[in-house]
Scaffold this motif. Sequence first.
Motif, PDB file in Angstrom:
ATOM      1  N   PHE A   7       0.819  -1.208   0.000  1.00 37.58           N
ATOM      2  CA  PHE A   7       0.000   0.000   0.000  1.00 37.58           C
ATOM      3  C   PHE A   7       0.857   1.265   0.000  1.00 37.58           C
ATOM      4  O   PHE A   7       0.493   2.282  -0.605  1.00 37.58           O
ATOM      5  CB  PHE A   7      -0.929  -0.020   1.222  1.00 37.58           C
ATOM      6  N   LEU A   8       2.008   1.205   0.684  1.00 41.49           N
ATOM      7  CA  LEU A   8       2.858   2.394   0.822  1.00 41.49           C
ATOM      8  C   LEU A   8       3.900   2.536  -0.279  1.00 41.49           C
ATOM      9  O   LEU A   8       4.764   3.419  -0.202  1.00 41.49           O
ATOM     10  CB  LEU A   8       3.560   2.359   2.187  1.00 41.49           C
ATOM     11  N   ILE A   9       3.832   1.706  -1.301  1.00 40.60           N
ATOM     12  CA  ILE A   9       4.819   1.792  -2.383  1.00 40.60           C
ATOM     13  C   ILE A   9       4.866   3.184  -3.015  1.00 40.60           C
ATOM     14  O   ILE A   9       5.961   3.727  -3.240  1.00 40.60           O
ATOM     15  CB  ILE A   9       4.557   0.697  -3.440  1.00 40.60           C
ATOM     16  N   ILE A  16       9.503   9.200  -1.207  1.00 41.72           N
ATOM     17  CA  ILE A  16      10.461   9.565  -0.169  1.00 41.72           C
ATOM     18  C   ILE A  16      11.891   9.225  -0.557  1.00 41.72           C
ATOM     19  O   ILE A  16      12.803  10.058  -0.429  1.00 41.72           O
ATOM     20  CB  ILE A  16      10.094   8.870   1.161  1.00 41.72           C
ATOM     21  N   VAL A  17      12.123   8.002  -1.036  1.00 43.41           N
ATOM     22  CA  VAL A  17      13.504   7.562  -1.306  1.00 43.41           C
ATOM     23  C   VAL A  17      13.815   7.435  -2.791  1.00 43.41           C
ATOM     24  O   VAL A  17      14.936   7.091  -3.164  1.00 43.41           O
ATOM     25  CB  VAL A  17      13.788   6.210  -0.599  1.00 43.41           C
ATOM     26  N   PRO A  58       8.001   1.567   5.160  1.00 39.13           N
ATOM     27  CA  PRO A  58       6.836   0.979   5.842  1.00 39.13           C
ATOM     28  C   PRO A  58       7.187   0.411   7.203  1.00 39.13           C
ATOM     29  O   PRO A  58       6.371   0.442   8.130  1.00 39.13           O
ATOM     30  CB  PRO A  58       6.372  -0.122   4.885  1.00 39.13           C
ATOM     31  N   LEU A  59       8.413  -0.091   7.345  1.00 40.40           N
ATOM     32  CA  LEU A  59       8.848  -0.623   8.631  1.00 40.40           C
ATOM     33  C   LEU A  59       8.900   0.484   9.681  1.00 40.40           C
ATOM     34  O   LEU A  59       8.492   0.294  10.833  1.00 40.40           O
ATOM     35  CB  LEU A  59      10.219  -1.278   8.475  1.00 40.40           C
ATOM     36  N   ALA A  60       9.390   1.660   9.291  1.00 41.22           N
ATOM     37  CA  ALA A  60       9.465   2.793  10.214  1.00 41.22           C
ATOM     38  C   ALA A  60       8.077   3.289  10.595  1.00 41.22           C
ATOM     39  O   ALA A  60       7.826   3.629  11.755  1.00 41.22           O
ATOM     40  CB  ALA A  60      10.280   3.923   9.588  1.00 41.22           C
TER      41      ALA A  60
END
Length: 220
Positions: free
Chosen positions: A77-79, A85-86, A98-100
Motif C-alpha cells: 500500500f505504501l509503495i 520519499i527515497v 513501511p517498517l518505520a
Amino acid sequence: MFDHIMQYQSEIWQAIGETFLMVGISISAAVLVGLPLGTLLFLCRRDQLLENRIVFSILNVFVNVVRSFPFLLLVVFLIPLTRFIVGTAIGTLAASVPLAIMAVAYYSRLVEQSLLEVPRGIIEAGTAMGASTLEIIYKFLYVDARSGLLLGLTTSTISFISYSTVVGIVGGGGIGDFAIRYGYQRFEIDLMVFTIIIMLIFVQTIQFVGSTTARLIDKR
C-alpha cells in the motif's frame, strides 16, 4: 555443513547488515517519532494535562489503522509513498519506510500504555510544585515510566526483526529474505536452519539486555 555455509559468508554478512540497517531505522523512528506521539496520546486523553478530544481521536485512529494493517499489505500500500520519499520502491532503504511507519504506530501505543501506569499522584505532585508540562513529562512521567518504556522498546525491536523478514517482497533483503531465497527456495535446509539460529540469537540477546536493563533502572 559448515563448509557449505561458509561458501555464503559474504551473502550472510550482507543480509545481517541489511537487517541491522532496517531495524536501526525502525528503532530511530520509534524513539524520535513514536515516543512523542505516544506521549501526546496520553496527554490528550480525558482528564489529562492537555485534554483534547479532537487531537486524541485523530492520533488514536492513525495508530489503530496502521497497527491493524497486515504488514505485507502495508508494504504494498505504501509503495507510492516509499517511491516519493527515497526515489525507489525496491531495496533496503525502501523497505525501511513501511517498517518505520509501523514502528511509530506500534511503539506509540506501548508508550501510551506505559504512561497510563504512572500513578496519578506523580502528575499532581509535579503540578503542585509548579512544574511546566515539559518538566512534568521529562522529570516525572518519563522517570517513573522508564522501565516500561524500555521494555516496550525491547518488545518493539523484536517485532521489527520479525517484520523485516517480510520485506523481501520489495527487495529489502535481510537475514529473513536470505533464509527464504537460499534456504527454502533452493532447498538448502542447512542454510535455512543456520539463519534461523542467527535470528534466535539476535532475539534472545535483545530480550536479555532489554529485560536486564529495565530491571536495573526500575526504582519503584
